[in-house]
Motif scaffolding. Structure first.
Motif, PDB file in Angstrom:
ATOM      1  N   ALA A  79       0.829  -1.216   0.000  1.00 43.99           N
ATOM      2  CA  ALA A  79       0.000   0.000   0.000  1.00 43.99           C
ATOM      3  C   ALA A  79       0.857   1.257   0.000  1.00 43.99           C
ATOM      4  N   GLY A  80       1.866   1.294   0.867  1.00 44.62           N
ATOM      5  CA  GLY A  80       2.720   2.475   0.929  1.00 44.62           C
ATOM      6  C   GLY A  80       3.446   2.721  -0.374  1.00 44.62           C
ATOM      7  N   GLN A 153       4.574  11.024   1.960  1.00 45.99           N
ATOM      8  CA  GLN A 153       5.128  11.969   1.001  1.00 45.99           C
ATOM      9  C   GLN A 153       6.194  12.867   1.609  1.00 45.99           C
ATOM     10  N   SER A 154       6.363  12.776   2.942  1.00 45.30           N
ATOM     11  CA  SER A 154       7.288  13.685   3.622  1.00 45.30           C
ATOM     12  C   SER A 154       8.488  12.996   4.247  1.00 45.30           C
ATOM     13  N   SER A 158      10.186   3.349   5.033  1.00 44.88           N
ATOM     14  CA  SER A 158      10.406   2.533   6.230  1.00 44.88           C
ATOM     15  C   SER A 158       9.987   3.260   7.490  1.00 44.88           C
ATOM     16  N   HIS A 159      10.321   4.539   7.606  1.00 46.12           N
ATOM     17  CA  HIS A 159       9.910   5.313   8.778  1.00 46.12           C
ATOM     18  C   HIS A 159       8.393   5.362   8.892  1.00 46.12           C
ATOM     19  N   SER A 160       7.732   5.687   7.781  1.00 42.99           N
ATOM     20  CA  SER A 160       6.285   5.843   7.813  1.00 42.99           C
ATOM     21  C   SER A 160       5.583   4.539   8.163  1.00 42.99           C
ATOM     22  N   LEU A 161       6.015   3.426   7.541  1.00 39.87           N
ATOM     23  CA  LEU A 161       5.374   2.140   7.800  1.00 39.87           C
ATOM     24  C   LEU A 161       5.570   1.681   9.237  1.00 39.87           C
ATOM     25  N   ASP A 220       7.672  12.014  10.019  1.00 39.62           N
ATOM     26  CA  ASP A 220       7.587  11.019  11.092  1.00 39.62           C
ATOM     27  C   ASP A 220       6.443  11.343  12.052  1.00 39.62           C
ATOM     28  N   VAL A 221       6.297  12.619  12.389  1.00 34.90           N
ATOM     29  CA  VAL A 221       5.218  13.031  13.296  1.00 34.90           C
ATOM     30  C   VAL A 221       3.856  12.783  12.655  1.00 34.90           C
TER      31      VAL A 221
END
Length: 385
Positions: A79-80, A153-154, A158-161, A220-221
Motif C-alpha cells: 500500500a505504501g 510523502q514527507s 520505512s519510517h512511515s510504515l 515522522d510526526v
C-alpha cells in the motif's frame, strides 16, 4: 451469536476477530463453511488434476489458509509503495481517492447484508446515535489516511510504515490513562515501543545526494499521528460491530471518510486538474482517479487507485479476515506487524525506497517486538477475564 462464528470460538476471541481489521469490509472472499471441494480435495481445472495437498493441515490450519495469509501480508505491504507512485497528487486528495474506490468495493457487500438483515439490525443501523458514531468513526479513519499519506510523502517509506503500525501502543497507553484494565505486559510493550519510536525518529540521515527518499521529522510526526488517529475508529468499531454486520458498518464509515477527505482537500485548496473550469474541478480533482482521459497520467492514477482498493483492500484485508476461521486470531493479528518489514523490503528491491539505516533497523525491530508484546499481553488478559 452470529451464524458465521465458529462454534468453538469464545466471545472474547470473536470480539478480537472482528477488531483485527474493519477498514475494507473484508469478507468478500471468505468461505462461509465447508464445501464439496474441502471434502474431496481442491481441484483447479485450469492446471489439471487435483491439488488436494492444499487441504493438508500444517500447524492446525490447511495449507491454502497459510498461503492466503501470506498473499494478504504481501498485498497490504504494498500500500505504501502504491501511494508513493502518485507524488504529484496532494495527500488529502490522494487519500480521498483511496477511500472512494474502497467504498465502491464495499457497496456490493453492504447491499447484500442489508437485504439479509433482520428488523432489529436495520433499526439499530438507522438510529440517530448510530449515525453520529458512524460519522465520527469515518472522520477518524479519514484523518488517519490523510495523515499517513502526508507522512509517506514527507519521510521515508520505512519510517512511515514503522510508525503507522504503533496503534496498539496508543491503545495500551490510552486504556491505562483512562483507568481501563491494563496488564503489565501491555504497559511494558508500550514503553518498549516508545524507545523504538525514538530510535527510528532520531535516525535522520539528511539529504545525501544519492538517496531516493528524504527523511524528515515532520513526516515522522504525521505518520505517528496517523497511528493515533485510528484509535477512535477502532474503539467505535468494536462497539458498533456487536450490532452491525461487517459491510453494513464498514461501508458507511468508509463513505463518510471519503466525503470528509474530499471536502478537506477542497477546503485546503489541493487542485490537481490542469485547468480551472468547474468540470475539471469535479472530474479532475474530486473524482480525478475515476474519470480517465487519454493521457498516461490519468491512466496511471486510475490503475494505482484501483489497485489500492483491490490489492491491499480486497486481497489484503479480505485475506486476513477470510483465514480467521482457520488460523488463530492471535497469529493473524501478529502477521499484521510484518507490514513495515515486507513493505520496506519491497520498496528497496523495487528501487523506489532507500535501505533503512542501521538505527532505523534497530528501532524497527524494537517497535515490531513492542507491538507484538502488546498484542500477546492483551490476548492473555482478555482470555483470563
Amino acid at each position: 451469536r452470529r451464524r458465521d462464528v465458529p462454534a468453538d470460538m469464545t466471545p472474547e476471541e470473536d470480539e478480537r476477530v472482528e477488531s483485527v481489521d474493519l477498514e475494507d469490509g473484508s469478507a468478500l472472499l471468505s468461505r462461509d463453511g465447508p464445501t464439496a471441494a474441502s471434502d474431496a480435495g481442491v481441484r483447479l481445472p485450469a492446471f489439471g488434476g487435483d491439488v488436494a495437498f492444499l487441504e493438508r493441515s500444517a500447524f492446525g490450519a490447511p495449507l491454502w489458509a497459510w498461503a492466503q495469509l501470506a498473499a494478504a501480508v504481501l498485498a497490504i505491504s504494498t500500500a505504501g509503495i502504491a501511494f508513493d507512485q502518485l507524488p504529484e497528487v496532494p495527500p488529502l486528495r490522494l487519500a480521498s481517492w483511496r477511500m472512494q474506490a474502497t467504498s465502491l468495493v464495499l457497496l456490493v457487500g453492504a447491499q447484500r447484508e442489508w437485504r439479509a438483515a433482520d428488523a432489529c439490525t436495520k433499526n439499530f443501523a438507522q438510529r440517530r446515535d448510530t449515525l453520529v458514531l458512524l460519522v465520527v468513526s469515518g472522520t477518524c479513519l479519514g484523518v488517519h489516511f490523510g495523515l499517513w499519506v502526508a507522512g509517506l510523502q514527507s519521510t521515508s517509506l520505512s519510517h512511515s510504515l514503522l510508525l503507522v503500525t504503533c496503534t496498539p501502543l496508543f491503545l495500551a497507553f490510552g486504556a491505562f490513562a483512562l483507568g481501563f484494565p491494563t496488564s503489565r505486559g501491555e504497559l511494558l510493550g508500550a514503553a518498549l515501543g516508545v524507545a523504538g519510536v525514538a530510535l527510528v525518529a532520531f535516525d535522520a540521515p539528511g539529504g545525501k545526494s544519492d538517496r531516493i527518499e528524504r527523511v524528515t521529522w515532520q513526516g515522522d510526526v504525521l505518520s505517528l499521528g496517523a497511528a493515533a488517529a485510528i484509535v477512535g475508529y477502532v474503539l467505535i468499531g468494536s462497539e458498533l460491530r456487536k450490532q452491525m454486520p461487517l459491510f453494513l458498518y464498514a461501508f458507511p464509515v468508509t463513505f463518510f471518510s471519503a466525503a470528509f477527505l474530499s471536502t478537506a482537500a477542497l477546503v485546503a485548496g489541493e487542485p490537481v486538474a490542469e485547468d480551472g473550469d468547474a468540470k475539471s474541478v469535479w472530474l479532475g480533482d474530486v473524482f480525478g482517479w475515476a474519470f480517465v482521459t487519454g493521457t498516461s497520467r490519468f491512466l496511471k492514477r486510475f490503475v494505482v487507485v484501483s489497485y489500492l482498493a483491490l490489492g491491499p483492500g480486497l486481497i489484503g484485508h479480505t485475506g486476513y479476515n477470510s483465514v480467521l476461521k482457520h488460523v488463530s486470531p492471535l497469529v493473524v493479528t501478529m502477521a499484521l506487524t510484518l507490514e513495515p518489514v515486507f513493505g520496506s523490503a519491497l520498496g528497496f528491491f523495487l528501487g523506489v525506497a532507500d535501505a533503512p539505516g542501521a538505527q532505523t533497523l534497530l528501532g524497527g525491530v524494537v517497535v515490531v517486538c513492542a507491538v507484538a508484546t502488546v498484542i500477546v499481553a492483551t490476548a492473555r488478559r482478555q482470555r483470563d477475564v
